[in-house]
Design a protein around this motif. Sequence first.
Motif, PDB file in Angstrom:
ATOM      1  N   ASN A   1       0.638  -1.120   0.106  1.00 54.32           N
ATOM      2  CA  ASN A   1       0.102  -0.098   0.040  1.00 54.32           C
ATOM      3  C   ASN A   1       0.730   1.182  -0.146  1.00 54.32           C
ATOM      4  O   ASN A   1       0.700   1.984  -0.792  1.00 54.32           O
ATOM      5  CB  ASN A   1      -0.930   0.003   1.362  1.00 54.32           C
ATOM      6  CG  ASN A   1      -2.063  -1.015   1.108  1.00 54.32           C
ATOM      7  OD1 ASN A   1      -2.073  -1.653   0.186  1.00 54.32           O
ATOM      8  ND2 ASN A   1      -2.907  -1.118   2.232  1.00 54.32           N
ATOM      9  N   ASP A   2       1.966   1.404   0.878  1.00 48.69           N
ATOM     10  CA  ASP A   2       2.798   2.481   1.174  1.00 48.69           C
ATOM     11  C   ASP A   2       3.420   2.731  -0.078  1.00 48.69           C
ATOM     12  O   ASP A   2       3.927   3.798  -0.464  1.00 48.69           O
ATOM     13  CB  ASP A   2       3.469   2.353   2.524  1.00 48.69           C
ATOM     14  CG  ASP A   2       2.377   2.711   3.660  1.00 48.69           C
ATOM     15  OD1 ASP A   2       1.354   2.811   3.486  1.00 48.69           O
ATOM     16  OD2 ASP A   2       2.673   1.838   4.858  1.00 48.69           O
TER      17      ASP A   2
ATOM     18  N   LEU B   1       1.949   5.202  -2.818  1.00 47.24           N
ATOM     19  CA  LEU B   1       1.394   6.282  -2.506  1.00 47.24           C
ATOM     20  C   LEU B   1       2.390   7.464  -3.116  1.00 47.24           C
ATOM     21  O   LEU B   1       1.738   8.504  -3.503  1.00 47.24           O
ATOM     22  CB  LEU B   1       1.300   6.376  -0.924  1.00 47.24           C
ATOM     23  CG  LEU B   1      -0.008   6.958  -0.227  1.00 47.24           C
ATOM     24  CD1 LEU B   1      -1.209   6.826  -1.160  1.00 47.24           C
ATOM     25  CD2 LEU B   1      -0.333   6.868   0.903  1.00 47.24           C
TER      26      LEU B   1
END
Length: 183
Positions: free
Chosen positions: A84-85, A88
Amino acid sequence: MIVHLFKLFLTLNSLLLSLLVFLIKEEVVLNPLHPYLSNLPALISYLLYFGFIYLLTRESIYRTNFLDTDTIDKLSISVIEPANDAFLPSYLGYFFVALSAPNIEVFLYVFGIICIFIYHSRISYFNPIFLLIGFNFYYIKTNNNTKILVITKKQLKEPKNAEFENLKRINNYTFMDMGRQVL
């Protein structure tokens, strides 16, 4: 042919939030479209734009059911890493491009170039709305040292507990887990 159209649809979906940022920056609202909308606050237009993007994302999840099915046995998984990170910073870059584009022509040109690169990339179908819906992104390394991206609603921590029986193949390196039906 269907897979290519779906990949294009996913690619466009992953970039539409940058269009939303551009529309907000340029203060493009629905008010001039109809006399009854002339007193509509700008926020309502922006919420409607976001709602449209949200519905397109839900549609892409639904359309995933029509892709080829694959499986990954938990014994073939050696490493699971949250991803997920990792996406970003790239996605924030799209927002900065949208904020710095001086007009719609420049924005659409840059948007088109980014779209082409994402479409031809190995694994980049990150859509932040997937996070809002409850999906997570994980890099999974198999025993034969292949690294793939799995988009799933499962919370994964240990390879021994991860099993995928209903993966939908987006490309050779990206899969969406439809183990629990989501719509």
